[in-house]
Design a protein around this motif. Structure first.
Motif, mmCIF file in Angstrom:
data_model
loop_
_atom_site.group_PDB
_atom_site.id
_atom_site.type_symbol
_atom_site.label_atom_id
_atom_site.label_comp_id
_atom_site.label_asym_id
_atom_site.label_seq_id
_atom_site.Cartn_x
_atom_site.Cartn_y
_atom_site.Cartn_z
ATOM 1 N N ALA A 20 0.832 -1.200 0.000
ATOM 2 C CA ALA A 20 0.000 0.000 0.000
ATOM 3 C C ALA A 20 0.872 1.258 0.000
ATOM 4 N N VAL A 21 0.343 2.326 -0.571
ATOM 5 C CA VAL A 21 1.044 3.614 -0.607
ATOM 6 C C VAL A 21 0.213 4.634 0.159
ATOM 7 N N PRO A 22 0.705 5.118 1.300
ATOM 8 C CA PRO A 22 -0.082 6.041 2.113
ATOM 9 C C PRO A 22 -0.010 7.467 1.586
ATOM 10 N N SER A 23 -1.031 8.242 1.907
ATOM 11 C CA SER A 23 -1.035 9.677 1.630
ATOM 12 C C SER A 23 -0.820 10.407 2.946
ATOM 13 N N LEU A 24 0.018 11.425 2.922
ATOM 14 C CA LEU A 24 0.349 12.157 4.137
ATOM 15 C C LEU A 24 -0.773 13.097 4.533
ATOM 16 N N ASP A 25 -1.086 13.114 5.811
ATOM 17 C CA ASP A 25 -2.055 14.065 6.363
ATOM 18 C C ASP A 25 -1.460 15.468 6.242
ATOM 19 N N GLY A 26 -2.074 16.299 5.414
ATOM 20 C CA GLY A 26 -1.532 17.623 5.130
ATOM 21 C C GLY A 26 -1.549 18.585 6.292
ATOM 22 N N SER A 27 -2.237 18.233 7.374
ATOM 23 C CA SER A 27 -2.305 19.148 8.517
ATOM 24 C C SER A 27 -0.958 19.306 9.214
ATOM 25 N N CYS A 28 0.009 18.448 8.855
ATOM 26 C CA CYS A 28 1.326 18.535 9.482
ATOM 27 C C CYS A 28 2.181 19.655 8.899
ATOM 28 N N ARG A 29 1.731 20.292 7.825
ATOM 29 C CA ARG A 29 2.568 21.276 7.131
ATOM 30 C C ARG A 29 2.950 22.442 8.035
ATOM 31 N N GLU A 30 2.038 22.883 8.853
ATOM 32 C CA GLU A 30 2.325 24.022 9.734
ATOM 33 C C GLU A 30 3.504 23.714 10.659
ATOM 34 N N LEU A 119 9.781 13.228 -0.718
ATOM 35 C CA LEU A 119 9.588 11.868 -0.207
ATOM 36 C C LEU A 119 8.209 11.333 -0.589
ATOM 37 N N ALA A 120 7.185 12.170 -0.436
ATOM 38 C CA ALA A 120 5.820 11.741 -0.752
ATOM 39 C C ALA A 120 5.681 11.425 -2.237
ATOM 40 N N ALA A 121 6.309 12.244 -3.088
ATOM 41 C CA ALA A 121 6.233 12.023 -4.529
ATOM 42 C C ALA A 121 6.907 10.716 -4.925
ATOM 43 N N CYS A 122 8.042 10.418 -4.323
ATOM 44 C CA CYS A 122 8.719 9.147 -4.624
ATOM 45 C C CYS A 122 7.860 7.959 -4.218
ATOM 46 N N LEU A 123 7.216 8.046 -3.073
ATOM 47 C CA LEU A 123 6.324 6.975 -2.640
ATOM 48 C C LEU A 123 5.168 6.791 -3.620
ATOM 49 N N GLN A 124 4.546 7.891 -4.002
ATOM 50 C CA GLN A 124 3.387 7.816 -4.880
ATOM 51 C C GLN A 124 3.749 7.259 -6.246
ATOM 52 N N ARG A 125 4.943 7.570 -6.727
ATOM 53 C CA ARG A 125 5.374 7.120 -8.057
ATOM 54 C C ARG A 125 6.074 5.759 -8.023
ATOM 55 N N GLY A 126 6.265 5.211 -6.835
ATOM 56 C CA GLY A 126 6.966 3.940 -6.733
ATOM 57 C C GLY A 126 8.446 4.049 -7.026
ATOM 58 N N LEU A 127 9.002 5.249 -6.832
ATOM 59 C CA LEU A 127 10.439 5.454 -7.017
ATOM 60 C C LEU A 127 11.143 5.069 -5.727
ATOM 61 N N LEU A 128 11.755 3.912 -5.720
ATOM 62 C CA LEU A 128 12.363 3.368 -4.513
ATOM 63 C C LEU A 128 13.882 3.352 -4.671
ATOM 64 N N PRO A 129 14.599 4.119 -3.854
ATOM 65 C CA PRO A 129 16.054 4.178 -3.982
ATOM 66 C C PRO A 129 16.709 2.811 -3.788
ATOM 67 N N ALA A 130 17.795 2.594 -4.515
ATOM 68 C CA ALA A 130 18.610 1.397 -4.311
ATOM 69 C C ALA A 130 19.489 1.618 -3.077
#
Length: 499
Positions: A20-30, A119-130
């Motif tokens: 599964a790929v989680p979405s970040l709760d945007g309320s943490c931005r502040e 980090l969120a974009a890499c998760l969403q796109r399935g870009l996983l570092p070696a």
């Protein structure tokens, strides 16, 4: 699935490990932006603060000029990307990214929102570092592996299945991350790799544990063992939660067995061997320590483990030691012990079933022993895997070694301790696969009597791909098929186990 920093349940991390790929709760931005603002304010004041405008580790006394701060952060990433060995599996790397995302999103690391977005974009796109698996001692966090993770975000290194990092980012329409003050250190410091590996081991142990209850019950029926030792009154007197629950699971699995009913009155045996009789005690103890490890890892997964930490309300940056992974190391050691003991008990049941003196079944579970060897060598394989797991189960947390010119003079070895768990779990699955085959074969000898509805369901799942062993044949494919059924959770679904 929403990742709420600091409040994510174990179920979320399990789902991430399973794909599964989680979405970040945007309320943490502040909170994140407040932390970044605090770092910027400190720089404007010209104060010397570790990791922001100083060197690292033993070089913390070296003051870095403002003009060199961006180079400082880039240099720490590239110099620390010194891992070796095979790359971590994709499922583990996904967990690493999600754990780092949740930690930085707490706002105590001083990174900009752009880092969170990357980090969120890499998760969403399935870009996983070696990320090479070896090179961390579990303090100051998982420096080398997290440096490889961060380098890929910067366009250096590789992404799994994507090749060269810079080109992969371009294909996905992303710009390489340019680090600001403290951001390299924030990304490198932390226990996310050791925690991800420990969580992966926990989740595999959890599935294997449930499967072992089923294979254990099936072996008990194959050996015409008694379900008397699973009586709830016995376990209520002792009081251990896991023991009582393991006994309840075994009772439920065997409920309605005609094989058991056939010898309830006239069986001359007074007691079964411990591998049958003491299943609740051993499996219950394993369940209890797996739960203890799960509680520790859930806390760690939600925590902030980099250094120094930013306290925006007080406009302070304080250097501490949250990167020391001792809690993770202890959790990994207990998971290793549970994996080892579950397999050890299962191997004893395999041996019992193949021994005609103990089981009353044909030697090595073959209708024509002598001409056929039956399960003789699969039992040897199980014994070899148990021995290997015993060697690996020795505590890693007591094996500290000083690093960084004795600045880091006590380390946890958590990453090493957690990294062994997936191979150990693989060994356990193979042991249980062999027991699955042997127990089903043993029950076949009791025809036309049938086992309980749940255990017959378990036998049916196996017999759909592996027929009864009538004559010797190539055993490896049978063992592989049974092990795969354990791996995908086909047996774990037959009994309810909750950490």
């Amino acid at each position: 699935m929403i990742l709420s920093p600091g409040r994510a349940p174990l179920a979320l991390w399990r789902a991430v490990y399973r794909g599964a790929v989680p979405s970040l709760d945007g309320s943490c931005r502040e909170a994140v932006e407040a932390g970044a603002a605090t770092v910027a304010a400190i720089l404007r004041k010209g104060e010397a603060v570790y990791g922001i405008n100083t060197g690292f580790g033993k070089l913390a006394q070296v003051r870095i000029a403002d003009a060199d701060l961006a180079t400082l952060q880039r240099n720490i990433v590239l110099s620390h990307a010194a891992g070796v060995g095979e790359n971590l599996p994709a499922d583990v790397v996904r967990l690493v990214l999600a754990l780092k995302l949740g930690s930085l999103a707490r706002g105590a690391s001083g990174v900009r929102w752009a880092v969170i977005e990357m980090l969120a974009a890499c998760l969403q796109r399935g870009l996983l570092p070696a990320i090479p698996a070896q090179g961390s001692v579990g303090a100051s966090g998982d420096l080398a592996p997290l440096a490889h993770m961060t380098a890929a975000l910067m366009g250096v290194g590789e992404f799994l299945g994507e090749g060269e990092a810079s080109a992969a980012l371009t294909r996905h329409g992303m710009e390489p991350l340019v680090l600001g003050p403290k951001e390299g250190l924030a990304l490198l410091n932390g226990t996310q790799v050791s925690t991800a590996l420990a969580l992966a081991g926990l989740f595999e142990a959890e599935r294997a544990y449930a499967s072992a209850l089923v294979t254990g019950a099936l072996s008990t029926d194959a050996a015409k063992g008694s379900d008397g030792p699973f009586d709830p009154r016995i376990h209520a007197l002792r009081g251990h939660r896991g023991q009582a629950e393991a006994a309840a699971s075994l009772r439920a699995l065997m409920d309605g067995s005609a094989i058991r009913a056939s010898h309830r009155v006239d069986d001359p045996r007074v007691q079964d061997p411990y591998c049958l009789r003491c299943q609740p005690q051993v499996m219950g103890a394993c369940l209890d320590i797996l739960r203890q490890a799960a509680a520790t890892l859930e806390i760690e997964a939600n925590g902030v483990s980099d250094n120094p930490l930013v306290f925006s309300a007080e406009s302070e940056v304080i250097s501490g030691g949250n990167f020391h992974a001792e809690p993770v190391a202890f959790a990994a050691d207990t998971i290793a012990m549970a994996i080892c003991e579950i397999g050890s008990l299962a191997e004893r049941r395999i041996t019992l079933l193949t021994d005609p003196v103990l089981s009353g079944l044909p030697a090595f579970l073959t209708p024509r022993p002598g001409l056929n060897s039956g399960f003789m060598i699969p039992q040897v394989t199980a014994a070899a895997l148990v021995a290997e797991n015993r060697q690996r189960a020795m505590p890693a947390s007591v094996d500290s070694i000083p690093t960084s010119a004795n600045q880091e003079d006590h380390v946890s070895m958590a990453t090493h301790g957690a990294r062994r768990l997936l191979p150990m779990a693989g060994n356990l699955r193979a042991i249980l696969g062999i027991e699955y085959l042997a127990a089903a074969q043993g029950c076949d000898f009791h025809a036309p009597l049938r086992s309980s509805p749940k255990l017959e369901q378990a036998r049916g799942i196996l017999r759909a791909c592996v027929p009864t062993l009538e004559e010797d044949r190539h055993m490896a494919p049978d063992m592989h098929a049974a092990t795969e059924l354990i791996a995908i959770g086909a047996l774990a679904e037959l009994t309810e186990v909750s950490l």
